[in-house]
Design a protein around this motif. Structure first.
Motif: not given
Length: 287
Positions: A89-92, A139-145, A193-200, A203-206
């Motif tokens: 679970a990380t943006p591309l 079945l459904m393309a999922m952002s952040n993954q 899995t990378r969750y970074d509160r400072e990342s642009p 919002p997608i991660m959250r």
């Protein structure tokens, strides 16, 4: 005659539950797992059942071949359950290429390797079932993954095309698409899995996390997937796709009902109220 099933990725979760469920319903099960140090819980749960644990790393040809050789000593393989999988679970933009490839090596190429191992004998016998455990994200393309979702899309595609290829030979192919299930895949994918509160991309991660949180509240257990797999194998009414869980069914139907652009536009700078409202409207899921 007792039917033989080989299940991959069985140390925990869906594979664990499926191995036990099939063994309790008359199958001789060979439960493949990469790390035999994790075998004791399954071995204890299956103490009185026709279940053998075999070492099997689906990303390694020699390991896969050895596991199938052991299973074939009991007879021809009637059912293959491709369950072994890894998550991320990380943006591309932030996902290393080698990590992307590693997800595909297990989730897609590992399954293909196993399919190619059983397909000749199933075709020649005119019988057999190949079960691909994909995901609602197949079945459904999922952002952040994206690596995970793309690997599941690829397996969905392969399953659909293969079902067509082998239909006339009497071989059944089914895709099982679980929603959020309470398994260890989330713990096991922590390093990817990378969750970074400072990342642009925060919002997608959250938002991605909120979708899983909604599933955790429901608390669907692996047993419901195991039950679906047995039904898909044995029902006389063939069906290719089997979404499992209200969330998987809601996302499958909802995504089919809306325009591509409506889904893409949910990546905009929406308020939580707006985003959550659309999610409930489209997919029936309360975030």
């Amino acid at each position: 005659m007792t039917k033989i099933a080989l299940v991959t990725g069985t140390s925990t979760g869906i594979g664990f539950a499926t191995s036990l469920h099939l063994a309790r319903h008359g199958y001789r099960v060979f439960a493949g797992m990469r790390n035999l140090a994790k075998a004791d819980p399954l071995r204890e749960a299956a103490a009185s059942l026709p279940l053998d644990i075999v070492e099997m790393d689906v990303t390694v040809q020699a390991s896969t071949d050895a596991a199938f050789d052991i299973a074939r000593q009991a007879g021809p393989i009637d059912v293959l359950v491709n369950n072994a999988g890894v998550g991320a679970a990380t943006p591309l933009e932030l996902t290393p290429e080698e990590e992307h490839r590693a997800v595909f090596e297990t989730n897609y190429f590992g399954a293909i390797r196993c399919i190619q191992a059983v397909l000749p004998e199933m075709r020649e016998r005119g019988a057999g079932t190949i079960v691909n455990v994909t995901s609602m994200e197949g079945l459904m393309a999922m952002s952040n993954q994206i690596p995970y979702s793309a690997s599941k899309w690829a397996l969905e595609c392969a399953g659909e095309a293969l079902a067509h290829e082998v239909y006339r030979f009497g071989v059944r192919v089914v895709n099982i698409e679980p929603g959020v299930i309470m398994t260890d895949i989330f713990k096991n994918s922590a390093s990817a899995t990378r969750y970074d509160r400072e990342s642009p991309y925060q919002p997608i991660m959250r938002r991605n996390g909120k979708m899983f949180s909604a599933g955790f509240k429901v608390g669907a257990q692996p047993d419901i997937v195991a039950e679906t797999i047995l039904e898909a194998i044995e029902t006389p009414d063939y069906k290719l796709r089997w979404p499992v869980g209200d969330d998987a069914l809601g996302m499958y139907r909802g995504r089919q009902a809306i325009a591509d652009e409506d889904w893409v536009s949910m990546g905009d700078n929406l308020s939580d109220a707006d985003y959550n409202g659309r999610y409930l409207q489209y997919f029936g899921i309360q975030l």
